[in-house]
Design a protein around this motif. Sequence first.
Motif, PDB file in Angstrom:
ATOM      1  N   ILE A  15       0.834  -1.203   0.000  1.00  0.00           N
ATOM      2  CA  ILE A  15       0.000   0.000   0.000  1.00  0.00           C
ATOM      3  C   ILE A  15       0.869   1.253   0.000  1.00  0.00           C
ATOM      4  N   GLU A  19       1.059   4.196  -2.851  1.00  0.00           N
ATOM      5  CA  GLU A  19       0.700   5.577  -2.513  1.00  0.00           C
ATOM      6  C   GLU A  19       1.863   6.538  -2.742  1.00  0.00           C
ATOM      7  N   ARG A  22       2.124   7.359  -6.344  1.00  0.00           N
ATOM      8  CA  ARG A  22       1.071   8.271  -6.800  1.00  0.00           C
ATOM      9  C   ARG A  22       1.321   9.723  -6.408  1.00  0.00           C
ATOM     10  N   ARG A  70      -1.235  11.483   5.525  1.00  0.00           N
ATOM     11  CA  ARG A  70      -1.940  11.078   4.297  1.00  0.00           C
ATOM     12  C   ARG A  70      -1.741   9.583   4.033  1.00  0.00           C
ATOM     13  N   LEU A  71      -0.518   9.098   4.245  1.00  0.00           N
ATOM     14  CA  LEU A  71      -0.236   7.680   4.029  1.00  0.00           C
ATOM     15  C   LEU A  71      -0.979   6.816   5.047  1.00  0.00           C
ATOM     16  N   SER A  73      -3.783   7.585   6.434  1.00  0.00           N
ATOM     17  CA  SER A  73      -5.183   7.636   6.018  1.00  0.00           C
ATOM     18  C   SER A  73      -5.459   6.633   4.907  1.00  0.00           C
ATOM     19  N   SER A  74      -4.547   6.528   3.960  1.00  0.00           N
ATOM     20  CA  SER A  74      -4.757   5.563   2.874  1.00  0.00           C
ATOM     21  C   SER A  74      -4.690   4.129   3.385  1.00  0.00           C
ATOM     22  N   SER A  77      -8.042   3.409   5.003  1.00  0.00           N
ATOM     23  CA  SER A  77      -9.160   3.221   4.082  1.00  0.00           C
ATOM     24  C   SER A  77      -9.050   1.928   3.271  1.00  0.00           C
ATOM     25  N   GLN A  78      -7.844   1.364   3.156  1.00  0.00           N
ATOM     26  CA  GLN A  78      -7.661   0.171   2.326  1.00  0.00           C
ATOM     27  C   GLN A  78      -7.565  -1.132   3.106  1.00  0.00           C
TER      28      GLN A  78
END
Length: 106
Positions: A15, A19, A22, A70-71, A73-74, A77-78
């Motif tokens: 993950i 990220e 991206r 931010r990482l 958070s990702s 969510s995943q």
Amino acid sequence: MSDRMLRVNSILREILAEEIERMSDTRLEMVSVVSVDTAPNLRSAVVYIDVLGRESEDDALAALRKAARRLQSSIGSQVRMKYTPTLEFEIDPGITGGERIDQLLR
């Protein structure tokens, strides 16, 4: 290390690598996630990275520390986990140690 922790570390590594790829920050263009070491209580994780070009290591670490929320958070969510680990970023010591041994052998 248990099979569960190995799976968690592997999933987090995948993950985070996606990220980071991206992200549009130019300081992260040559960063690769080598491994992740998650604490058994899932509260924290150390992310070991490698940067192509040793002079840009500090910039890459600064960019990752700034993007840590931010990482996280990702990840939240995943992945369905009891806790989303707090991320710490470090340069992988195995790679720098291997390079030092290589230089000594030369």
